[in-house]
Enzyme design. Structure first.
Site, short mmCIF file in Angstrom:
data_model
loop_
_atom_site.label_atom_id
_atom_site.label_comp_id
_atom_site.label_asym_id
_atom_site.label_seq_id
_atom_site.Cartn_x
_atom_site.Cartn_y
_atom_site.Cartn_z
N ASN A 1 51.26 -81.23 -27.33
CA ASN A 1 51.57 -80.45 -26.13
C ASN A 1 51.46 -78.95 -26.40
O ASN A 1 50.51 -78.30 -25.98
CB ASN A 1 52.98 -80.81 -25.63
CG ASN A 1 53.34 -80.05 -24.35
OD1 ASN A 1 52.53 -79.32 -23.77
ND2 ASN A 1 54.56 -80.22 -23.88
N THR A 2 52.40 -78.43 -27.18
CA THR A 2 52.47 -76.98 -27.38
C THR A 2 51.15 -76.39 -27.84
O THR A 2 50.73 -75.34 -27.36
CB THR A 2 53.56 -76.65 -28.42
OG1 THR A 2 54.72 -77.41 -28.11
CG2 THR A 2 53.90 -75.18 -28.40
N GLY B 1 57.55 -77.88 -30.94
CA GLY B 1 57.28 -76.48 -30.65
C GLY B 1 57.14 -75.63 -31.89
O GLY B 1 56.92 -74.42 -31.81
N LYS C 1 58.85 -92.82 -22.60
CA LYS C 1 59.05 -92.25 -23.93
C LYS C 1 60.52 -91.87 -24.02
O LYS C 1 61.01 -91.05 -23.24
CB LYS C 1 58.17 -91.01 -24.10
CG LYS C 1 58.43 -90.31 -25.42
CD LYS C 1 57.61 -89.04 -25.54
CE LYS C 1 58.23 -88.11 -26.58
NZ LYS C 1 57.63 -86.78 -26.56
N ALA D 1 54.78 -84.36 -31.95
CA ALA D 1 55.44 -83.08 -32.21
C ALA D 1 55.06 -82.48 -33.55
O ALA D 1 54.95 -83.17 -34.56
CB ALA D 1 56.95 -83.19 -32.15
N GLY D 2 54.85 -81.20 -33.52
CA GLY D 2 54.62 -80.44 -34.75
C GLY D 2 53.16 -80.14 -35.01
O GLY D 2 52.85 -79.21 -35.75
#
Ligand code: SF4
Lengths: 366, 257
Positions: free
Chosen positions: B206-207, B158, B97, B184-185
């Site tokens: 992830n987060t 994040g 990635k 993301a997001g």
């Protein structure tokens, strides 16, 4: 433009009047904001904000977990030399202190490196006093050459250099710079640095920027708390970090909030910076710079470090020793007394117990 | 019906990709993978520490899962390329990635450098999944450069803000023939489902999982949400797709004239 111009914008700012103008409502509103202005940050450093530490802490913890996760980078300092031509009144290595002066040979550097590497640590910070005669850039470069074999990331905390010299060290394998301005207030700075090259305030102030231009990846700035009014010094430290981040987008910026520790000299802190002041500083900075690193050294006690951890800390030193070659020769003279004496396994253990991942490696020289 | 997502020749049954960066220990990763059903997990090469037994991801990831090293920390295409090569040399496989970020304040990707890195790495045989700002022209360039998928951000990393770039991602899904993986997001399972309903090929989270009170339970919730969103997409959501099978079900009779 240099950070000095930013400093000047606030040089005559009426800090006390501003602090007096703030009420609980202002602080509460700022805590909930998404993006804090410079004056918002200052407001969170005010006496009025002291009544809101718990709310600030909740928000700071949430922001830190979101942006950094539950992990703490561990690193350790290596003192290469304690020769110094400066007379910083607060330092045990100052030229007027009668201590044995030494400089590690490259073999001794390798011996220290082996001891540290055996603990698993991969990030080190090398330190020297300021003596271009005893620890010239060429010597630092040779040491980096040795250390590169043992560690994946090498930072420097040495006297300020010219941009070209920083570039030389970056090419040799240095990826981080730590440089404390010590005191942002120019007149106080002048008083506490009575002689030596360190007297040059502006050269020191702009050093992080020269290092950024030379290609370092990380910069850590700080004011030594206790030398002058902590609120304004904390404010300027945060502003300095923010200034660098805005100007050098790729930079990973962080601050340290070091407090004065007992040392070889007889200078006493001008101001007592209490634990709750330190907490307020860490929280305010986290809210102001949600993605900025915060590095906490072994100057603070184990108890305090464990409790500061969830408030926004991202890096901690471990197994520290502030004497030259102190890992191989325990009797060597220290720059200042450390407070948290835990070794690496004890730190790892503590982090796991608190639900944090100890990180030994967060970069590798390319 | 078989609905595998095929990337780089590899069929994947789960359309949830996991980020590994923010857990209290890498030892969470196998549990989170299992609970969510995810098969692909991305790991920052900068963090891979093969000497630290407890945290060595290379040992912790189950064999049936795919490790996708990422180039976190790269500031330029050149740095990303070097990190990718280090990853392959360290035994992390061919997938990578690409993350090139020259703005640490918002962690927004640098599309221009990302395209350059993609071109070099794809030519070296890597299966390249670039993280990007959702821009159509950049996505086209990435496709041309040999990317195996594109990974537009839903919101800054994040931020847990959800699909702030939804309309731009929708355009990528319509216009780009590569799988579009929303990266993301995404802050909640419902947002992951939303991205999947819209036609995203997969989502990377992830987060939102790592910072949940119970990461394993949250991982399971995301697995379900992604599967539900995908099923809804296949079932044809929304009025505009109600008659997807017939060509002009409402006006077709006009041809009879
Ligand atoms: S603080 Fe640094 S420059 Fe000042 S006396 Fe100590 S070692 Fe020398």
């Amino acid at each position: 433009m240099s950070f000095f111009e930013k400093y000047r914008q606030y040089q005559d700012f009426a800090f006390a009047d501003y602090f007096r103008s703030l009420g609980d409502g202002d602080i509460q509103r700022i805590i909930q904001k998404d993006r804090l202005s410079e004056l918002d940050y200052l407001a969170l450093l005010s006496p009025a904000a002291e009544a809101h530490l718990e709310e600030m802490a909740r928000r700071a913890h949430g922001l830190t977990v979101r942006h950094f996760g539950r992990s703490i980078l561990l690193y350790t300092p290596i003192y290469l030399a304690n020769h110094c031509v400066n007379r910083c009144v607060y330092c045990g290595f100052a030229v007027h202190n009668a201590i044995p002066r030494t400089r590690l040979t490259l073999e001794e550097v390798a011996a220290e490196a082996q001891l540290i590497a055996a603990t698993g640590l991969k990030h080190v910070l090398i330190l020297t006093g300021e003596s271009r005669k005893h620890s010239p850039v060429s010597y630092i470069k040779d040491c980096v050459g040795v250390l590169k074999k043992y560690f994946s990331s090498i930072g420097i905390e040495i006297y300020p250099l010219e941009e070209e010299e920083y570039r030389e060290l970056v090419d040799a394998g240095v990826d981080g710079l730590t440089l404390y301005q010590e005191v942002y207030h120019p007149a106080v700075y002048d008083r506490l640095h009575p002689a030596g090259p360190k007297k040059n305030y502006a050269f020191r102030l702009d050093a992080p920027e020269r290092a950024c231009r030379a290609g370092v990846r990380t910069v850590n700035v700080g004011a030594l708390l206790g030398l002058h009014d902590w609120r304004s010094e904390a404010f300027f430290t945060g502003l300095h970090a923010s200034y660098l981040q805005n100007k050098y987008g790729h930079l990973e910026v962080s601050i340290s909030p070091p407090r004065m520790r007992p040392h070889g000299g007889d200078f006493e802190p001008v101001e007592k910076v209490r634990d709750k002041n330190l907490v307020q500083y860490i929280l305010a900075y986290r809210l102001f710079m949600p993605r900025g690193g915060i590095s906490l050294s072994t100057r603070e006690s184990a108890f305090l470090r464990d409790h500061l951890l969830p408030l926004g800390i991202t890096k901690m030193s471990a197994g520290s020793c502030t004497a030259v070659g102190g890992r191989c020769q325990p009797e060597a003279a220290s720059q200042f007394a450390i407070s948290d004496e835990r070794d690496v396994p004890a730190m790892v253990d503590m982090l796991y117990r608190q639900g944090y991942q100890p990180v030994f490696k967060d970069w590798q020289t390319l | 019906m078989k609905d595998d997502l095929v990337i780089g020749g590899r069929p994947l049954t789960s359309r949830l990709f996991l980020g590994s960066g923010k857990f209290p220990s890498n030892r969470f990763i196998p549990k989170v993978l299992e609970a969510s059903g995810a098969q692909v997990v991305t790991v920052a090469m900068r963090r891979v520490d093969t000497d630290f037994a407890e945290e060595n991801v290379l040992q912790l990831i189950p064999k049936e899962c795919l490790l996708m090293p990422n180039t976190s920390g790269a500031r330029t295409a050149q740095e990303a390329v070097r990190i990718a090569r280090l990853g392959r040399a360290a035994g992390c496989g061919d997938w990578v990635k690409i993350e090139v970020i020259s703005d640490n304040k918002y962690l927004l990707p640098d599309n221009y450098e990302t395209i350059k890195a993609t071109e070099i790495l794809a030519a070296e045989g890597f299966v390249v999944l670039p993280y990007m700002s959702p821009d159509l022209m950049a996505a086209r360039e990435l496709a041309r450069a040999g990317a195996a998928a594109v990974m537009p951000l839903g919101a800054p990393i994040g931020s847990n803000r959800g699909l702030k770039t939804k309309e731009l991602i929708r355009i990528l899904i319509e216009e780009i023939s590569l799988p579009v993986i929303v990266d993301a997001g995404i802050g909640r399972p419902s947002e992951a489902a939303e991205a999947m309903e819209m036609g995203a090929a997969a989502v990377l989270v992830n987060t939102a999982i790592a910072s949940a009170r119970d990461p394993v339970a949250m991982a399971r919730a995301f697995g379900l949400a992604v599967a539900a969103g995908r099923a809804a997409y296949l079932a044809g959501t929304g009025a505009t797709q109600q008659y997807a099978s017939a060509s002009s079900p409402l006006t077709g009779f006009l041809r009879e004239e």
